[in-house]
Design an enzyme around this catalytic site. Structure first.
Site, PDB file in Angstrom:
ATOM      1  N   GLY A   1      -6.296  -2.896  23.700  1.00  0.00           N
ATOM      2  CA  GLY A   1      -5.110  -2.272  23.272  1.00  0.00           C
ATOM      3  C   GLY A   1      -5.352  -0.867  22.811  1.00  0.00           C
TER       4      GLY A   1
ATOM      5  N   TYR B   1       4.927   6.864  11.184  1.00  0.00           N
ATOM      6  CA  TYR B   1       3.728   7.086  10.331  1.00  0.00           C
ATOM      7  C   TYR B   1       2.538   7.197  11.459  1.00  0.00           C
ATOM      8  CZ  TYR B   1       6.199   4.591   6.534  1.00  0.00           C
ATOM      9  OH  TYR B   1       6.779   4.318   5.766  1.00  0.00           O
TER      10      TYR B   1
ATOM     11  N   LYS C   1       8.705  -3.043  15.879  1.00  0.00           N
ATOM     12  CA  LYS C   1       9.123  -1.734  15.418  1.00  0.00           C
ATOM     13  C   LYS C   1      10.211  -0.985  16.528  1.00  0.00           C
ATOM     14  CE  LYS C   1       6.546  -1.745  11.504  1.00  0.00           C
ATOM     15  NZ  LYS C   1       7.311  -1.585  10.115  1.00  0.00           N
TER      16      LYS C   1
ATOM     17  N   THR D   1       2.571   3.851  16.837  1.00  0.00           N
ATOM     18  CA  THR D   1       2.306   2.791  17.962  1.00  0.00           C
ATOM     19  C   THR D   1       3.516   2.556  18.975  1.00  0.00           C
ATOM     20  OG1 THR D   1       1.620   0.662  18.356  1.00  0.00           O
ATOM     21  CG2 THR D   1       3.442   0.684  16.725  1.00  0.00           C
TER      22      THR D   1
ATOM     23  N   LYS E   1       2.045  -6.299   9.537  1.00  0.00           N
ATOM     24  CA  LYS E   1       1.561  -5.120   9.766  1.00  0.00           C
ATOM     25  C   LYS E   1       0.385  -5.157  10.802  1.00  0.00           C
ATOM     26  CE  LYS E   1      -0.939  -3.169   6.182  1.00  0.00           C
ATOM     27  NZ  LYS E   1      -1.539  -2.489   5.423  1.00  0.00           N
TER      28      LYS E   1
ATOM     29  N   TYR F   1       3.634  -6.633  17.395  1.00  0.00           N
ATOM     30  CA  TYR F   1       3.940  -5.666  16.166  1.00  0.00           C
ATOM     31  C   TYR F   1       4.705  -4.453  16.563  1.00  0.00           C
ATOM     32  CZ  TYR F   1       3.033  -2.103  12.593  1.00  0.00           C
ATOM     33  OH  TYR F   1       3.186  -1.338  11.800  1.00  0.00           O
TER      34      TYR F   1
ATOM     35  N   SER G   1       6.222   3.350  13.060  1.00  0.00           N
ATOM     36  CA  SER G   1       4.877   3.662  13.473  1.00  0.00           C
ATOM     37  C   SER G   1       4.725   4.568  14.589  1.00  0.00           C
ATOM     38  CB  SER G   1       3.936   2.431  13.552  1.00  0.00           C
ATOM     39  OG  SER G   1       2.666   2.572  14.214  1.00  0.00           O
TER      40      SER G   1
ATOM     41  N   TYR H   1       0.853  -1.358  -0.030  1.00  0.00           N
ATOM     42  CA  TYR H   1       0.078   0.029   0.038  1.00  0.00           C
ATOM     43  C   TYR H   1       0.846   1.468   0.068  1.00  0.00           C
ATOM     44  CZ  TYR H   1      -3.383   3.596   2.328  1.00  0.00           C
ATOM     45  OH  TYR H   1      -3.929   4.566   2.353  1.00  0.00           O
TER      46      TYR H   1
ATOM     47  N   LEU I   1      -9.787   1.063  10.067  1.00  0.00           N
ATOM     48  CA  LEU I   1     -11.003   1.807  10.025  1.00  0.00           C
ATOM     49  C   LEU I   1     -11.390   1.820   8.531  1.00  0.00           C
ATOM     50  CD1 LEU I   1     -13.313   3.075  11.478  1.00  0.00           C
ATOM     51  CD2 LEU I   1     -12.087   5.179  11.486  1.00  0.00           C
TER      52      LEU I   1
HETATM   53  P1  NAD Z   1       1.498  -3.666   3.080  1.00  0.00           P
HETATM   54  O1  NAD Z   1       1.574  -4.943   3.808  1.00  0.00           O
HETATM   55  O2  NAD Z   1       0.820  -3.266   1.954  1.00  0.00           O
HETATM   56  O3  NAD Z   1       3.001  -3.543   2.331  1.00  0.00           O
HETATM   57  C1  NAD Z   1       4.222  -4.526   2.732  1.00  0.00           C
HETATM   58  C2  NAD Z   1       4.760  -5.172   1.771  1.00  0.00           C
HETATM   59  O4  NAD Z   1       5.827  -5.827   2.461  1.00  0.00           O
HETATM   60  C3  NAD Z   1       3.855  -5.957   1.089  1.00  0.00           C
HETATM   61  O5  NAD Z   1       3.937  -5.763  -0.486  1.00  0.00           O
HETATM   62  C4  NAD Z   1       4.200  -7.395   1.390  1.00  0.00           C
HETATM   63  O6  NAD Z   1       4.110  -8.511   0.365  1.00  0.00           O
HETATM   64  C5  NAD Z   1       6.055  -7.085   1.691  1.00  0.00           C
HETATM   65  N1  NAD Z   1       6.548  -8.277   2.446  1.00  0.00           N
HETATM   66  C6  NAD Z   1       6.239  -8.563   3.693  1.00  0.00           C
HETATM   67  N2  NAD Z   1       7.155  -9.298   4.067  1.00  0.00           N
HETATM   68  C7  NAD Z   1       8.185  -9.447   3.242  1.00  0.00           C
HETATM   69  C8  NAD Z   1       9.416  -9.780   3.030  1.00  0.00           C
HETATM   70  N3  NAD Z   1      10.153 -11.038   4.090  1.00  0.00           N
HETATM   71  N4  NAD Z   1      10.137  -9.781   1.957  1.00  0.00           N
HETATM   72  C9  NAD Z   1       9.867  -9.268   0.929  1.00  0.00           C
HETATM   73  N5  NAD Z   1       8.696  -8.447   0.890  1.00  0.00           N
HETATM   74  C10 NAD Z   1       7.879  -8.598   2.049  1.00  0.00           C
HETATM   75  O7  NAD Z   1       1.835  -2.715   4.045  1.00  0.00           O
HETATM   76  P2  NAD Z   1       1.825  -1.001   3.949  1.00  0.00           P
HETATM   77  O8  NAD Z   1       0.542  -0.599   4.933  1.00  0.00           O
HETATM   78  O9  NAD Z   1       2.207  -0.698   2.874  1.00  0.00           O
HETATM   79  O10 NAD Z   1       2.848  -0.805   5.265  1.00  0.00           O
HETATM   80  C11 NAD Z   1       4.256  -0.838   4.908  1.00  0.00           C
HETATM   81  C12 NAD Z   1       5.274  -0.750   6.194  1.00  0.00           C
HETATM   82  O11 NAD Z   1       4.875   0.638   6.836  1.00  0.00           O
HETATM   83  C13 NAD Z   1       5.271  -1.805   7.055  1.00  0.00           C
HETATM   84  O12 NAD Z   1       6.568  -2.068   7.456  1.00  0.00           O
HETATM   85  C14 NAD Z   1       4.112  -1.206   8.063  1.00  0.00           C
HETATM   86  O13 NAD Z   1       4.550  -1.953   9.394  1.00  0.00           O
HETATM   87  C15 NAD Z   1       4.394   0.112   8.349  1.00  0.00           C
HETATM   88  N6  NAD Z   1       3.314   0.995   8.816  1.00  0.00           N
HETATM   89  C16 NAD Z   1       1.944   0.821   8.206  1.00  0.00           C
HETATM   90  C17 NAD Z   1       0.837   1.649   8.677  1.00  0.00           C
HETATM   91  C18 NAD Z   1      -0.494   1.468   8.070  1.00  0.00           C
HETATM   92  O14 NAD Z   1      -1.580   1.756   8.723  1.00  0.00           O
HETATM   93  N7  NAD Z   1      -0.577   0.944   6.924  1.00  0.00           N
HETATM   94  C19 NAD Z   1       1.268   2.465   9.715  1.00  0.00           C
HETATM   95  C20 NAD Z   1       2.197   2.558  10.444  1.00  0.00           C
HETATM   96  C21 NAD Z   1       3.471   1.737   9.943  1.00  0.00           C
HETATM   97  N1  UDP Z   2     -12.021   1.298  14.678  1.00  0.00           N
HETATM   98  C1  UDP Z   2     -13.403   1.000  15.030  1.00  0.00           C
HETATM   99  N2  UDP Z   2     -13.869  -0.039  14.107  1.00  0.00           N
HETATM  100  C2  UDP Z   2     -13.119  -0.867  13.353  1.00  0.00           C
HETATM  101  C3  UDP Z   2     -11.657  -0.498  13.192  1.00  0.00           C
HETATM  102  C4  UDP Z   2     -11.097   0.490  13.751  1.00  0.00           C
HETATM  103  O1  UDP Z   2     -13.990   1.648  15.695  1.00  0.00           O
HETATM  104  O2  UDP Z   2     -13.428  -1.878  12.617  1.00  0.00           O
HETATM  105  C5  UDP Z   2     -11.530   2.624  15.236  1.00  0.00           C
HETATM  106  C6  UDP Z   2     -10.296   1.981  16.577  1.00  0.00           C
HETATM  107  O3  UDP Z   2     -10.922   1.719  17.546  1.00  0.00           O
HETATM  108  C7  UDP Z   2      -9.491   3.585  16.346  1.00  0.00           C
HETATM  109  C8  UDP Z   2      -9.772   3.956  14.978  1.00  0.00           C
HETATM  110  O4  UDP Z   2     -10.973   3.380  14.518  1.00  0.00           O
HETATM  111  O5  UDP Z   2     -10.105   4.189  17.460  1.00  0.00           O
HETATM  112  C9  UDP Z   2      -8.631   3.731  14.292  1.00  0.00           C
HETATM  113  O6  UDP Z   2      -8.166   2.282  14.196  1.00  0.00           O
HETATM  114  P1  UDP Z   2      -7.354   1.493  13.127  1.00  0.00           P
HETATM  115  O7  UDP Z   2      -7.278   0.092  13.339  1.00  0.00           O
HETATM  116  O8  UDP Z   2      -7.440   1.842  11.618  1.00  0.00           O
HETATM  117  O9  UDP Z   2      -5.778   2.279  13.761  1.00  0.00           O
HETATM  118  P2  UDP Z   2      -4.966   2.239  14.794  1.00  0.00           P
HETATM  119  O10 UDP Z   2      -4.718   3.860  15.264  1.00  0.00           O
HETATM  120  O11 UDP Z   2      -5.586   1.563  16.035  1.00  0.00           O
HETATM  121  O12 UDP Z   2      -3.765   1.703  14.414  1.00  0.00           O
END
Ligand code: NAD
Ligand code: UDP
Length: 338
Positions: free
Chosen positions: A294, A177, A153, A127, A85, A149, A125, A12, A200
């Protein structure tokens, strides 16, 4: 031309970042094992940008493959997205999470060190701040983890700190992020969850399109504007641009540098639902259920450090986030399989 290795680039955030890299004149090689994505995203990245990228289907834990890639290419830096993730899943299969997210990053950094490529942008993140004592969140707030998770990180962040201490040639950007949402304005790439979404906005999108019956709102008794959880939602294109700025910064700055990538403003669950209904013209039925274990009440960034040091600021407002999310969902009801 500078070449960037993008691990997890088919996912993504990675696919949106590939667009911004290509549009800013970088060459891109994506290494992705497609465990949570499809290479269709990368085909569409090339259609959108009218530029080519290289794709290697492989795993970051495959040291031989990494050595081959580093010997065949001259990379300026690595952007490291690859990893698992899902918070809930990480509690069920923690060893898989540590293996992919922590061990995978170790193998990658070892290969980088051997190849003398010492610039990396890492996907961290918000988090890692746990339940913050106050808001907005600054980069120097205390860190904690409440699930595997988040701990993966945090471990990587700390490991990278040790790496720099051992060798001051490293330039390491830790991007924390907040909540990425939305999609590319073309409607061609976006978030494509494998199963029922945990987050969400993809859940709301699937309710609006009729794939899911109703949203379950996790708690309405938080000390927030309407009792539902508040988060800092950031448009994925703004987030992607932040990575290009981080790469530029690493050209002249070594050390471990940390930036919050968020908008600096929080919206509640019900505010997000209302905005999505308005943009899509669809109803999003919901019911209030118990709090999700959590979860914290509220979380939003102070993004000033990124403005000052990266000259980066999120430009896209809530309306654009939900409009773009809906365009992607409605044009691709089954994601990349559509
Ligand atoms: P995503 O799952 O869409 O993308 C991760 C990609 O990594 C996928 O294409 C997957 O196929 C690939 N992958 C996983 N393990 C692998 C491996 N061992 N070797 C090669 N490729 C591998 O996730 P995203 O939402 O694009 O997130 C990207 C990064 O950002 C992740 O590290 C995630 O933890 C971090 N992140 C995401 C969010 C979010 O809400 N989307 C928030 C904070 C941090
Ligand atoms: N949330 C919700 N219903 C869902 C998914 C998420 O009410 O099906 C709420 C969750 O409690 C939080 C917000 O939406 O307050 C964002 O949640 P998300 O899982 O997208 O991200 P987070 O901040 O937890 O990583």
């Amino acid at each position: 031309m500078s070449k960037i290795l993008v691990t997890g680039g088919a996912g993504y955030i990675g696919s949106h970042t590939c667009i911004e890299l290509l549009n800013n004149g970088y060459e891109v090689l994506v290494l992705d094992n497609l465990s949570n994505s499809s290479d269709e995203s990368l085909k569409r990245v090339q259609t959108i940008t009218h530029k080519k990228l290289e794709f290697v289907n492989g795993d970051i834990r495959d040291r031989e493959l990494l050595d081959k890639l580093f010997s065949e290419n001259t990379f300026e830096a690595v952007i490291h997205f690859a990893g698992f993730k899902a918070v809930g899943e990480s509690c069920e299969i923690p060893l898989d999470y540590y293996d992919n997210n922590v061990y995978g990053t170790i193998v990658l950094c070892q290969a980088m060190k051997a190849a003398n490529v010492k610039s990396i942008v890492f996907s961290s993140s918000a988090t890692v701040y746990g339940d913050p004592a106050s808001l907005p969140i600054m980069e120097d707030f205390p860190l904690s983890a409440t699930n595997p998770y988040g701990r993966s990180k945090l471990m990587v962040e700390e490991m990278m700190g040790d790496l720099f201490k051992s060798d001051n040639d490293w330039g390491i950007a830790l991007l924390r992020y907040f909540n990425p949402v939305g999609a590319h304005p073309s409607g061609q790439i976006g978030e494509d969850p494998n199963d029922i979404p945990n987050n969400l906005m993809p859940f709301v999108s699937q309710v609006a399109i009729g794939k899911l019956e109703k949203l379950r709102v996790f708690g309405n008794d938080y000390p927030t504007v309407d009792g539902t959880g508040v988060r800092d939602y950031i448009h994925v294109v703004d987030l992607a641009i932040g990575h290009v700025r981080a790469i530029e910064r690493l050209k002249s700055n070594k050390g471990v540098q940390i930036w919050n990538l968020g908008v600096g403003k929080g919206y509640s669950v019900l505010e997000m639902v209302a905005a999505f209904e308005k943009a899509s013209g669809k109803d999003v039925p919901y019911e209030i259920v118990d709090r999700r274990s959590g979860d914290i009440a509220a979380c939003y960034a102070n993004p000033e450090k990124a403005l000052k040091e990266l000259n980066w600021k999120a430009e896209r407002e809530l309306e654009e986030m939900v409009t773009d999310a809906w365009r992607w969902q409605s044009q691709n009801p089954n994601g990349y399989a559509s």
